[in-house]
Design a protein around this motif. Structure first.
Motif, mmCIF file in Angstrom:
data_model
loop_
_atom_site.group_PDB
_atom_site.id
_atom_site.type_symbol
_atom_site.label_atom_id
_atom_site.label_comp_id
_atom_site.label_asym_id
_atom_site.label_seq_id
_atom_site.Cartn_x
_atom_site.Cartn_y
_atom_site.Cartn_z
ATOM 1 N N PRO A 8 -33.920 30.931 32.088
ATOM 2 C CA PRO A 8 -32.631 30.922 32.132
ATOM 3 C C PRO A 8 -31.857 31.879 31.725
ATOM 4 O O PRO A 8 -32.628 33.082 30.851
ATOM 5 C CB PRO A 8 -32.596 29.960 31.270
ATOM 6 C CG PRO A 8 -34.363 29.106 31.016
ATOM 7 C CD PRO A 8 -34.675 30.281 31.906
ATOM 8 N N GLY A 9 -30.480 32.558 32.013
ATOM 9 C CA GLY A 9 -29.966 33.648 32.023
ATOM 10 C C GLY A 9 -30.093 34.503 32.865
ATOM 11 O O GLY A 9 -29.522 35.798 32.931
ATOM 12 N N ALA A 10 -31.552 35.038 33.815
ATOM 13 C CA ALA A 10 -31.655 35.809 34.710
ATOM 14 C C ALA A 10 -31.014 36.051 35.666
ATOM 15 O O ALA A 10 -30.358 37.268 35.995
ATOM 16 C CB ALA A 10 -33.764 35.454 34.564
ATOM 17 N N PHE A 11 -30.825 34.881 36.721
ATOM 18 C CA PHE A 11 -29.788 34.866 37.418
ATOM 19 C C PHE A 11 -28.266 35.197 37.368
ATOM 20 O O PHE A 11 -28.559 36.340 38.035
ATOM 21 C CB PHE A 11 -30.444 33.140 38.290
ATOM 22 C CG PHE A 11 -28.825 33.452 39.567
ATOM 23 C CD1 PHE A 11 -29.525 34.046 40.920
ATOM 24 C CD2 PHE A 11 -27.661 32.715 39.325
ATOM 25 C CE1 PHE A 11 -28.524 33.709 42.330
ATOM 26 C CE2 PHE A 11 -27.120 33.118 40.150
ATOM 27 C CZ PHE A 11 -27.572 33.102 41.887
ATOM 28 N N GLU A 59 -21.923 30.332 36.105
ATOM 29 C CA GLU A 59 -20.869 31.107 36.296
ATOM 30 C C GLU A 59 -20.470 32.066 36.870
ATOM 31 O O GLU A 59 -20.706 32.009 38.363
ATOM 32 C CB GLU A 59 -20.704 31.773 35.095
ATOM 33 C CG GLU A 59 -19.548 32.354 34.645
ATOM 34 C CD GLU A 59 -19.149 33.259 33.239
ATOM 35 O OE1 GLU A 59 -19.438 34.601 33.717
ATOM 36 O OE2 GLU A 59 -19.219 32.717 32.870
ATOM 37 N N GLN A 60 -21.893 32.595 37.314
ATOM 38 C CA GLN A 60 -22.479 33.772 38.641
ATOM 39 C C GLN A 60 -22.670 32.594 39.715
ATOM 40 O O GLN A 60 -21.818 33.331 40.898
ATOM 41 C CB GLN A 60 -23.851 34.447 38.368
ATOM 42 C CG GLN A 60 -23.221 35.808 37.066
ATOM 43 C CD GLN A 60 -21.380 36.507 37.640
ATOM 44 O OE1 GLN A 60 -22.389 36.794 38.688
ATOM 45 N NE2 GLN A 60 -21.114 36.506 36.984
ATOM 46 N N TYR A 61 -23.249 31.761 39.585
ATOM 47 C CA TYR A 61 -22.872 31.106 40.946
ATOM 48 C C TYR A 61 -21.555 30.654 41.541
ATOM 49 O O TYR A 61 -21.420 30.653 42.459
ATOM 50 C CB TYR A 61 -24.222 29.555 40.589
ATOM 51 C CG TYR A 61 -24.908 28.628 42.101
ATOM 52 C CD1 TYR A 61 -25.208 28.875 42.623
ATOM 53 C CD2 TYR A 61 -23.227 28.006 42.103
ATOM 54 C CE1 TYR A 61 -25.716 28.452 44.249
ATOM 55 C CE2 TYR A 61 -23.966 27.491 43.370
ATOM 56 C CZ TYR A 61 -24.700 27.335 44.693
ATOM 57 O OH TYR A 61 -24.878 26.541 45.504
ATOM 58 N N LEU A 87 -30.374 25.920 38.722
ATOM 59 C CA LEU A 87 -30.213 26.248 37.131
ATOM 60 C C LEU A 87 -29.184 25.939 36.212
ATOM 61 O O LEU A 87 -28.435 24.990 36.502
ATOM 62 C CB LEU A 87 -29.317 27.290 38.426
ATOM 63 C CG LEU A 87 -29.333 28.229 39.421
ATOM 64 C CD1 LEU A 87 -27.843 28.551 40.213
ATOM 65 C CD2 LEU A 87 -29.945 29.463 38.396
ATOM 66 N N THR A 88 -29.251 25.952 35.191
ATOM 67 C CA THR A 88 -29.079 25.072 33.871
ATOM 68 C C THR A 88 -28.324 26.447 32.565
ATOM 69 O O THR A 88 -27.704 25.777 32.022
ATOM 70 C CB THR A 88 -30.060 24.447 33.533
ATOM 71 O OG1 THR A 88 -31.061 25.625 32.190
ATOM 72 C CG2 THR A 88 -31.362 23.469 34.090
ATOM 73 N N ASP A 89 -28.692 27.757 32.993
ATOM 74 C CA ASP A 89 -28.123 28.696 31.611
ATOM 75 C C ASP A 89 -26.801 28.994 31.775
ATOM 76 O O ASP A 89 -26.422 28.156 33.252
ATOM 77 C CB ASP A 89 -28.677 30.107 31.693
ATOM 78 C CG ASP A 89 -27.876 30.697 30.952
ATOM 79 O OD1 ASP A 89 -28.480 30.594 29.449
ATOM 80 O OD2 ASP A 89 -27.501 32.011 31.201
ATOM 81 N N SER A 90 -25.480 28.467 30.670
ATOM 82 C CA SER A 90 -24.180 28.965 31.105
ATOM 83 C C SER A 90 -23.720 30.321 32.283
ATOM 84 O O SER A 90 -23.225 29.849 33.031
ATOM 85 C CB SER A 90 -23.568 28.536 30.455
ATOM 86 O OG SER A 90 -23.881 29.977 29.083
ATOM 87 N N VAL A 136 -19.850 22.045 41.877
ATOM 88 C CA VAL A 136 -19.931 23.929 43.028
ATOM 89 C C VAL A 136 -21.158 23.832 40.957
ATOM 90 O O VAL A 136 -22.188 24.449 41.966
ATOM 91 C CB VAL A 136 -19.187 25.188 43.003
ATOM 92 C CG1 VAL A 136 -19.688 26.055 43.455
ATOM 93 C CG2 VAL A 136 -18.042 24.342 43.990
ATOM 94 N N ALA A 137 -20.602 23.934 40.687
ATOM 95 C CA ALA A 137 -22.164 23.993 39.461
ATOM 96 C C ALA A 137 -22.916 22.978 39.677
ATOM 97 O O ALA A 137 -24.236 23.232 39.236
ATOM 98 C CB ALA A 137 -21.645 24.350 38.245
ATOM 99 N N SER A 138 -22.929 21.739 40.023
ATOM 100 C CA SER A 138 -23.278 21.027 40.262
ATOM 101 C C SER A 138 -24.974 21.564 41.344
ATOM 102 O O SER A 138 -25.846 21.281 41.437
ATOM 103 C CB SER A 138 -23.329 18.958 39.780
ATOM 104 O OG SER A 138 -22.375 19.050 41.365
#
Length: 75
Positions: free
Chosen positions: A51-54, A21-23, A14-17, A4-6
């Motif tokens: 990165p991180g904003a989403f 995580e939220q995705y 999306l690259t930020d952890s 799912v992360a991929s």
């Protein structure tokens, strides 16, 4: 979870952890089509390349919007 992360990386880069995580959280626990909701579409557009904003924006979603997403109401 990794699959799912991929998907989050492939679909939205999306690259930020926190973003990933939220995705994964929304895909697996809320609604697999959460990214079709207009509010989420706007967040994806506004946070592209930040990165991180989403992840931060998704954590701040109002409960009413989360309930709409859970129920599949994407008006």
């Amino acid at each position: 979870t990794a699959r799912v992360a991929s998907q989050g990386w492939l679909k939205y880069r999306l690259t930020d952890s926190t973003d990933l995580e939220q995705y994964v959280y929304y895909t697996q626990l809320i609604n697999p089509k959460f990214d079709e909701h207009p509010v989420v579409q706007r967040i994806l557009k506004d946070t592209k390349g930040k990165p991180g904003a989403f992840g931060t924006a998704m954590q701040s979603l109002p409960d009413a919007v989360v309930q709409e997403i859970k129920q599949g109401r994407f008006d």
